[in-house]
Design a protein around this motif. Structure first.
Motif, PDB file in Angstrom:
ATOM      1  N   ILE A 167      22.249  -3.230  17.488  1.00  0.00           N
ATOM      2  CA  ILE A 167      21.566  -3.189  16.192  1.00  0.00           C
ATOM      3  C   ILE A 167      22.380  -2.425  15.151  1.00  0.00           C
ATOM      4  N   ALA A 168      23.584  -1.982  15.501  1.00  0.00           N
ATOM      5  CA  ALA A 168      24.381  -1.153  14.599  1.00  0.00           C
ATOM      6  C   ALA A 168      24.699  -1.878  13.292  1.00  0.00           C
ATOM      7  N   PHE A 169      25.110  -3.140  13.382  1.00  0.00           N
ATOM      8  CA  PHE A 169      25.466  -3.890  12.171  1.00  0.00           C
ATOM      9  C   PHE A 169      24.261  -4.076  11.255  1.00  0.00           C
ATOM     10  N   THR A 170      23.133  -4.481  11.831  1.00  0.00           N
ATOM     11  CA  THR A 170      21.948  -4.768  11.027  1.00  0.00           C
ATOM     12  C   THR A 170      21.397  -3.517  10.373  1.00  0.00           C
ATOM     13  N   VAL A 171      21.361  -2.415  11.107  1.00  0.00           N
ATOM     14  CA  VAL A 171      20.858  -1.161  10.543  1.00  0.00           C
ATOM     15  C   VAL A 171      21.755  -0.699   9.403  1.00  0.00           C
ATOM     16  N   GLY A 172      23.074  -0.822   9.586  1.00  0.00           N
ATOM     17  CA  GLY A 172      23.994  -0.463   8.518  1.00  0.00           C
ATOM     18  C   GLY A 172      23.812  -1.331   7.288  1.00  0.00           C
ATOM     19  N   TYR A 173      23.514  -2.609   7.503  1.00  0.00           N
ATOM     20  CA  TYR A 173      23.281  -3.545   6.396  1.00  0.00           C
ATOM     21  C   TYR A 173      22.056  -3.118   5.593  1.00  0.00           C
ATOM     22  N   CYS A 174      20.972  -2.812   6.304  1.00  0.00           N
ATOM     23  CA  CYS A 174      19.720  -2.438   5.625  1.00  0.00           C
ATOM     24  C   CYS A 174      19.797  -1.059   4.983  1.00  0.00           C
ATOM     25  N   SER A 175      20.662  -0.190   5.502  1.00  0.00           N
ATOM     26  CA  SER A 175      20.738   1.168   4.964  1.00  0.00           C
ATOM     27  C   SER A 175      21.360   1.216   3.574  1.00  0.00           C
ATOM     28  N   ARG A 176      21.968   0.113   3.120  1.00  0.00           N
ATOM     29  CA  ARG A 176      22.587   0.095   1.790  1.00  0.00           C
ATOM     30  C   ARG A 176      21.549   0.113   0.674  1.00  0.00           C
ATOM     31  N   TYR A 177      20.304  -0.157   0.990  1.00  0.00           N
ATOM     32  CA  TYR A 177      19.285  -0.326  -0.051  1.00  0.00           C
ATOM     33  C   TYR A 177      18.212   0.754   0.016  1.00  0.00           C
ATOM     34  N   GLN A 178      18.595   1.952   0.442  1.00  0.00           N
ATOM     35  CA  GLN A 178      17.632   3.039   0.552  1.00  0.00           C
ATOM     36  C   GLN A 178      17.251   3.636  -0.796  1.00  0.00           C
ATOM     37  N   ALA A 179      18.109   3.473  -1.799  1.00  0.00           N
ATOM     38  CA  ALA A 179      17.818   4.066  -3.103  1.00  0.00           C
ATOM     39  C   ALA A 179      16.619   3.409  -3.775  1.00  0.00           C
ATOM     40  N   ASN A 180      16.540   2.074  -3.675  1.00  0.00           N
ATOM     41  CA  ASN A 180      15.444   1.355  -4.334  1.00  0.00           C
ATOM     42  C   ASN A 180      15.027   0.176  -3.448  1.00  0.00           C
ATOM     43  N   PRO A 181      14.358   0.455  -2.331  1.00  0.00           N
ATOM     44  CA  PRO A 181      14.015  -0.619  -1.395  1.00  0.00           C
ATOM     45  C   PRO A 181      12.932  -1.549  -1.926  1.00  0.00           C
ATOM     46  N   LYS A 182      13.061  -2.829  -1.593  1.00  0.00           N
ATOM     47  CA  LYS A 182      12.092  -3.847  -1.992  1.00  0.00           C
ATOM     48  C   LYS A 182      11.444  -4.445  -0.740  1.00  0.00           C
ATOM     49  N   GLU A 183      10.500  -5.341  -0.971  1.00  0.00           N
ATOM     50  CA  GLU A 183       9.794  -5.967   0.144  1.00  0.00           C
ATOM     51  C   GLU A 183      10.750  -6.760   1.037  1.00  0.00           C
ATOM     52  N   SER A 184      11.738  -7.395   0.428  1.00  0.00           N
ATOM     53  CA  SER A 184      12.696  -8.174   1.219  1.00  0.00           C
ATOM     54  C   SER A 184      13.492  -7.287   2.163  1.00  0.00           C
ATOM     55  N   HIS A 185      13.799  -6.068   1.722  1.00  0.00           N
ATOM     56  CA  HIS A 185      14.535  -5.138   2.565  1.00  0.00           C
ATOM     57  C   HIS A 185      13.650  -4.628   3.703  1.00  0.00           C
ATOM     58  N   GLU A 186      12.411  -4.310   3.375  1.00  0.00           N
ATOM     59  CA  GLU A 186      11.493  -3.831   4.412  1.00  0.00           C
ATOM     60  C   GLU A 186      11.219  -4.918   5.447  1.00  0.00           C
ATOM     61  N   LYS A 187      11.185  -6.158   4.987  1.00  0.00           N
ATOM     62  CA  LYS A 187      10.983  -7.272   5.908  1.00  0.00           C
ATOM     63  C   LYS A 187      12.123  -7.353   6.918  1.00  0.00           C
ATOM     64  N   ALA A 188      13.359  -7.133   6.429  1.00  0.00           N
ATOM     65  CA  ALA A 188      14.519  -7.162   7.321  1.00  0.00           C
ATOM     66  C   ALA A 188      14.460  -6.021   8.330  1.00  0.00           C
ATOM     67  N   VAL A 189      14.013  -4.838   7.885  1.00  0.00           N
ATOM     68  CA  VAL A 189      13.897  -3.694   8.792  1.00  0.00           C
ATOM     69  C   VAL A 189      12.826  -3.954   9.842  1.00  0.00           C
ATOM     70  N   LYS A 190      11.712  -4.549   9.423  1.00  0.00           N
ATOM     71  CA  LYS A 190      10.638  -4.834  10.376  1.00  0.00           C
ATOM     72  C   LYS A 190      11.086  -5.863  11.412  1.00  0.00           C
ATOM     73  N   ARG A 191      11.995  -6.747  11.047  1.00  0.00           N
ATOM     74  CA  ARG A 191      12.515  -7.702  12.032  1.00  0.00           C
ATOM     75  C   ARG A 191      13.287  -6.966  13.129  1.00  0.00           C
ATOM     76  N   ILE A 192      14.010  -5.892  12.741  1.00  0.00           N
ATOM     77  CA  ILE A 192      14.713  -5.102  13.745  1.00  0.00           C
ATOM     78  C   ILE A 192      13.717  -4.498  14.725  1.00  0.00           C
ATOM     79  N   PHE A 193      12.601  -4.000  14.208  1.00  0.00           N
ATOM     80  CA  PHE A 193      11.573  -3.428  15.082  1.00  0.00           C
ATOM     81  C   PHE A 193      10.985  -4.491  16.009  1.00  0.00           C
ATOM     82  N   ARG A 194      10.777  -5.694  15.477  1.00  0.00           N
ATOM     83  CA  ARG A 194      10.237  -6.757  16.328  1.00  0.00           C
ATOM     84  C   ARG A 194      11.253  -7.158  17.402  1.00  0.00           C
TER      85      ARG A 194
END
Length: 302
Positions: A144-171
């Motif tokens: 999951i290293a690549f995906t987590v790094g990808y999603c971590s780029r948008y921590q300053a102003n996260p949107k629903e699309s970003h949270e959706k991608a993070v929730k997919r990692i959890f699933r």
């Protein structure tokens, strides 16, 4: 922080002597040595000394020491299994994802994350907390290293699309919570490495992503997934830059193994790009590769 300079400020609590620097010998005492009052960058004890200095400062400011969950390690007769199942279950419950459906992969080839300025904003604190929990997990789950790094780029102003991608990692974690790293007992200590790149994978700036992993025998001991600092102009250049990063990591591991009296002289790096391999072997520099000439020199020399 500037860690290189910080290493110079660690107080030494043991007697350490060094030779006089070349061309800076004292003419009156050419055969004497110096006793260190502070650590030096490059000194073997420097990381430990700096760690103790920083630790004592943080403790004096009210910070507390964390604890290591030893349940991550399962020792068996034929090896050790790093198994983060308990931690995965805890973070799934923390973010109320324990009842969700599972996914077969943490990311899809069709997924394209972007700043999404027009998207609906989400709780930034919760998003950063989720990313932080996953970052800790990448220490034992390289998948999951690549995906987590990808999603971590948008921590300053996260949107629903970003949270959706993070929730997919959890699933994905829910269906793979029993996965871990297996380190068998015994075996050889032959060091070998693999490198690969995602050419122009970032849709925003078209920078490539470098990926690599290093094995000691059958044991995975190090892995990386990082966006390159410059834009590669070809697949060959992206792959070669990735091979250079992998080479630097291999040299570091070789140096560390010397402390255990294990001298690894030859380490193969496997790359799936014939052009990049040809560049490493070609003694002639071409004008179209001049912008990565320093990397060519470094990896060929190694």
């Amino acid at each position: 922080m500037d860690v290189n300079c910080a290493f110079l400020y660690g107080d030494i609590d043991e007697e350490i002597y060094v030779c006089q620097p070349l061309r800076f010998e004292d003419p009156n005492f050419p055969d004497t040595v110096y006793k260190l009052d502070k650590s030096l960058y490059g000194l073997h004890q420097a990381p430990r000394i700096w760690y103790e200095t920083l630790t004592q400062y943080l403790l004096s400011k009210g910070f507390t020491r964390g604890t290591i969950d030893m349940t991550l390690f399962k020792k068996k007769s034929d090896g050790i299994l790093i198994h983060p199942e308990k931690y995965v279950q805890e973070i799934m419950q923390k973010y109320k994802m324990d009842d969700c459906s599972s996914e077969l992969s943490p990311f899809t080839a069709q997924t394209c994350l972007a700043p999404d300025e027009s998207g609906k904003s989400v709780d930034a604190h919760r998003y950063r907390s989720m990313i932080g929990s996953l970052m800790y997990l990448t220490a034992s789950r390289p998948d999951i290293a690549f995906t987590v790094g990808y999603c971590s780029r948008y921590q300053a102003n996260p949107k629903e699309s970003h949270e959706k991608a993070v929730k997919r990692i959890f699933r994905y974690l829910k269906g793979t919570r029993r996965l871990g790293l297996w380190y068998p007992k015994g075996g050889c200590f032959d060091l070998h490495a693999y490198s690969n790149s995602d050419y122009g994978g970032c849709k925003l700036d078209r920078k490539s992503v470098s990926g690599g992993c290093q094995y000691l025998g059958e044991c995975l001991v190090s892995w990386q997934s990082k966006k390159q600092t410059t834009v590669s102009l070809s697949t060959r250049e992206a792959e070669y830059t990735t091979a250079y990063s992998c080479c630097c990591q291999v040299l570091w591991i070789q140096h560390q193994m010397i402390d255990y009296s294990i001298n690894i002289l030859h380490t193969p790096i496997f790359c799936d790009n014939e052009a990049a391999i040809g560049m490493a072997k070609n003694p002639i520099h071409h004008t179209r590769t001049k912008h990565i000439e320093t990397q060519i020199h470094a990896i060929r020399d190694a």
